[in-house]
Design an enzyme around this catalytic site. Structure first.
Site, PDB file in Angstrom:
ATOM      1  N   GLU A   1       0.837  -1.209   0.000  1.00  0.00           N
ATOM      2  CA  GLU A   1       0.000   0.000   0.000  1.00  0.00           C
ATOM      3  C   GLU A   1       0.868   1.253   0.000  1.00  0.00           C
ATOM      4  O   GLU A   1       0.596   2.221  -0.721  1.00  0.00           O
ATOM      5  CB  GLU A   1      -0.905  -0.004   1.234  1.00  0.00           C
ATOM      6  CG  GLU A   1      -1.717   1.266   1.438  1.00  0.00           C
ATOM      7  CD  GLU A   1      -1.867   1.624   2.902  1.00  0.00           C
ATOM      8  OE1 GLU A   1      -1.641   2.807   3.249  1.00  0.00           O
ATOM      9  OE2 GLU A   1      -2.211   0.737   3.696  1.00  0.00           O
ATOM     10  N   HIS A   2       1.944   1.246   0.779  1.00  0.00           N
ATOM     11  CA  HIS A   2       2.840   2.400   0.845  1.00  0.00           C
ATOM     12  C   HIS A   2       3.557   2.634  -0.481  1.00  0.00           C
ATOM     13  O   HIS A   2       3.583   3.756  -1.001  1.00  0.00           O
ATOM     14  CB  HIS A   2       3.887   2.181   1.945  1.00  0.00           C
ATOM     15  CG  HIS A   2       3.435   2.595   3.303  1.00  0.00           C
ATOM     16  ND1 HIS A   2       4.101   3.511   4.077  1.00  0.00           N
ATOM     17  CD2 HIS A   2       2.365   2.210   4.046  1.00  0.00           C
ATOM     18  CE1 HIS A   2       3.491   3.674   5.232  1.00  0.00           C
ATOM     19  NE2 HIS A   2       2.429   2.888   5.238  1.00  0.00           N
TER      20      HIS A   2
ATOM     21  N   GLU B   1       6.540   3.643  11.861  1.00  0.00           N
ATOM     22  CA  GLU B   1       5.110   3.477  12.120  1.00  0.00           C
ATOM     23  C   GLU B   1       4.871   2.372  13.141  1.00  0.00           C
ATOM     24  O   GLU B   1       4.002   2.484  14.004  1.00  0.00           O
ATOM     25  CB  GLU B   1       4.382   3.169  10.808  1.00  0.00           C
ATOM     26  CG  GLU B   1       2.875   3.281  10.877  1.00  0.00           C
ATOM     27  CD  GLU B   1       2.215   3.057   9.528  1.00  0.00           C
ATOM     28  OE1 GLU B   1       0.967   2.982   9.502  1.00  0.00           O
ATOM     29  OE2 GLU B   1       2.925   2.953   8.506  1.00  0.00           O
TER      30      GLU B   1
END
Length: 430
Positions: free
Chosen positions: A60-61, A137
C-alpha cells in the site's frame, strides 16, 4: 457484462461486472457535488504467510511512490491541486485506495488511482525508503496502549494466520521483506477478479464503467497463493491473562470473549447487547463505572468481526490501582445480564440509538462508497435498511439467550500498563 440495481436507504445502487472480472458498484446521490471513489482489493494480512506478514501494508505504501507516468509527488499533487484528498489503508481482509474530489474531477481521480494500482514501478530505492517509514510506524503503534492491548487479545482469540498477526507487520518481518517478495505479492493479488471499484456522490455509472474499461492494464494473473485461514492456536483456558508492562501512566484493559464471525446471525442481538452494556453514556457500565463511582473516564463494549472469526470485548483505561475494582464491577454486570437478560425499555433505547447512529454514519458520499466496496468484497448484498429491519426484530428473549452463551465463554484479559498484574486479577477473569 452484467448489471443489477438494488435499493439503498432510499437511493439506488448499480453494479457492473466487466469482462475482465473487475466489479464496479456505484450510488448516485443527486444533491451531492462531490465524487468519492475507492479501489478495494481483496488482500490483507489474512492472505499473508508468516514470512510475508506486513506485505499488504508495505505494498500500500510503495504504490504511492511513482508510476511510469507520474513521479511520487505528482500523484498527490494531481488530486490536491483540485482540492481533493487521496489516501489508502490496509485491514486484515482488504486494502483500499480512495480519493474524494468535486464531481467535475471524477475522471482525474479514477485515472490517478488506476495508474497507481496497475503501473507502479516499485523501485528498490523507494522500497528501502518506505521500509524506514514503516519501521517508524511500528514504533509509533507500540507507543499506543490501545493498539497494544488489542494486539494482545486478538492474537489469543483469533489465532488464524493473518487475523492474529499485526496488519502492519513486525520489525523482524518488515526488515526481512525484499522488493521481489513485494512485487510478487502485488502481481499475485492485484488482478481484476480481486478488485472492486466503488463510487458514490455525483457519479455517472455508465461513464465510470466505460472509463475503467479503457484505463490501465487490469490483466494481471489471477493466481493467488494458498494460505490456510484456520489453525488450532493456543488453548484459551491456558491464557486467561495477557499483560505487557510498559511505562504508561494508566492501565489499558480489554476483557475479551470469542465473538461472532462477519455473517453470523448472532451479530444482531450481540450488537444491541453491546449498546446496552457499554454503548454510550447511558449504558450500564458507563453509568456504574464512570457516573456513580468515578473509576474511569470511559468504558465501552463492542464486537470485532471478520470472515473467519471475531471477538467481543469490554475496554477501558484507568489508574492501575483501580483495574481490579473495575473488573469486579464488569464481571458482576456481565453475570447479571447472562442470568437475567435485559429489559424492554433498554432494548428499545438500544434499537433507537443503533438506528440513528447507522443512518447518520451513511449521510456522506465517502461513507457510502466505503460500505459499497466492502460489502461487494465480502458478498454482503443486504441493504442498510434490511440490516436495520433485522435489528428491529430482535427481542429480549433472544438477547438473553445470546448473553448467556457469549458471556460464559472462556475470556482473556489484555492489560498494558506500568504495573505487573496480581494473581488475584487472574482469578477474576473467568
Amino acid at each position: 457484462m452484467t448489471k443489477a440495481v438494488r435499493p439503498y436507504l432510499g437511493g439506488q445502487v448499480r453494479r457492473t461486472v466487466l469482462p475482465s472480472g473487475l466489479r464496479v458498484v456505484t450510488e448516485r446521490m443527486p444533491h451531492s457535488r462531490t465524487f468519492s471513489v475507492g479501489f478495494f482489493v481483496d488482500v490483507g494480512s489474512v492472505r499473508e504467510s508468516p514470512n510475508l506478514n506486513g506485505a499488504s501494508h508495505f505494498l500500500e505504501h510503495v504504490l504511492f511512490k511513482g508510476t511510469r507516468r507520474r513521479r511520487p509527488e505528482e500523484i498527490s499533487a494531481a488530486i490536491e491541486s483540485v482540492g481533493g484528498d487521496i489516501n489508502a489503508y490496509t485491514t486484515k481482509e482488504h486494502t483500499c485506495f480512495y480519493a474524494r474530489v468535486l464531481g467535475d474531477d471524477a475522471d482525474l481521480a479514477v485515472d490517478v488511482l488506476s495508474d497507481m494500482i496497475t503501473s507502479s514501478q516499485i523501485l528498490s530505492r523507494e522500497v528501502q525508503a518506505e521500509r524506514t517509514v514503516i519501521l517508524d510506524e511500528i514504533a509509533m503503534h507500540a507507543d499506543d496502549p490501545v493498539e497494544a492491548v488489542q494486539e494482545l487479545v486478538t492474537s489469543a482469540l483469533l489465532p488464524q494466520p493473518g487475523l492474529g498477526s499485526p496488519v502492519i507487520g513486525t520489525e523482524q518481518s518488515i526488515a526481512a521483506l525484499s522488493r521481489a517478495q513485494i512485487v510478487r505479492h502485488w502481481q499475485r493479488n492485484y488482478h481484476p477478479g480481486s478488485i472492486v471499484v466503488a463510487a458514490a456522490g455525483q457519479v455517472d455509472h455508465d461513464h465510470l464503467v466505460d472509463l475503467l474499461d479503457r484505463l490501465g492494464d487490469f490483466g494481471r494473473p489471477a493466481r493467488r497463493p494458498h494460505v490456510p485461514l484456520v489453525s488450532s492456536g493456543p488453548g484459551l483456558d491456558r491464557l486467561p491473562l495477557l499483560s505487557d508492562r510498559r511505562p504508561f501512566e494508566q492501565a489499558t484493559v480489554s476483557l475479551a470473549f470469542p465473538g461472532p464471525k462477519l455473517f453470523d446471525q448472532e451479530r444482531f442481538p450481540i450488537g444491541l447487547l453491546s449498546v446496552i452494556i457499554g454503548g454510550g453514556m447511558s449504558s450500564r457500565l458507563f453509568v456504574e463505572v464512570r457516573e456513580r463511582r468515578g473509576l474511569a473516564y470511559g468504558i465501552e463494549a463492542g464486537e470485532t468481526s471478520y470472515s473467519t472469526g471475531g471477538l467481543w470485548s469490554v475496554d477501558w483505561q484507568s489508574s492501575p490501582d483501580k483495574v481490579e475494582e473495575i473488573l469486579i464491577l464488569v464481571r458482576a454486570e456481565l453475570e447479571r445480564v447472562a442470568e437475567h437478560g435485559v429489559t424492554e425499555q433498554e432494548l428499545e433505547r438500544a434499537k433507537g440509538q443503533l438506528r440513528g447512529q447507522t443512518v447518520l454514519s451513511y449521510e456522506g458520499p465517502q461513507s457510502r462508497m466505503a460500505r459499497l466496496g466492502t460489502a461487494e468484497l465480502t458478498g454482503d448484498n443486504r441493504t442498510v435498511s434490511q440490516i436495520l429491519d433485522t435489528y428491529d426484530h430482535v427481542d429480549t428473549a433472544e438477547i438473553g439467550r445470546i448473553a448467556a452463551t457469549l458471556l460464559t465463554r472462556p475470556a482473556v484479559l489484555g492489560l498494558v500498563g506500568p504495573k505487573r498484574p496480581t494473581k488475584r486479577l487472574e482469578k477474576l477473569i473467568n
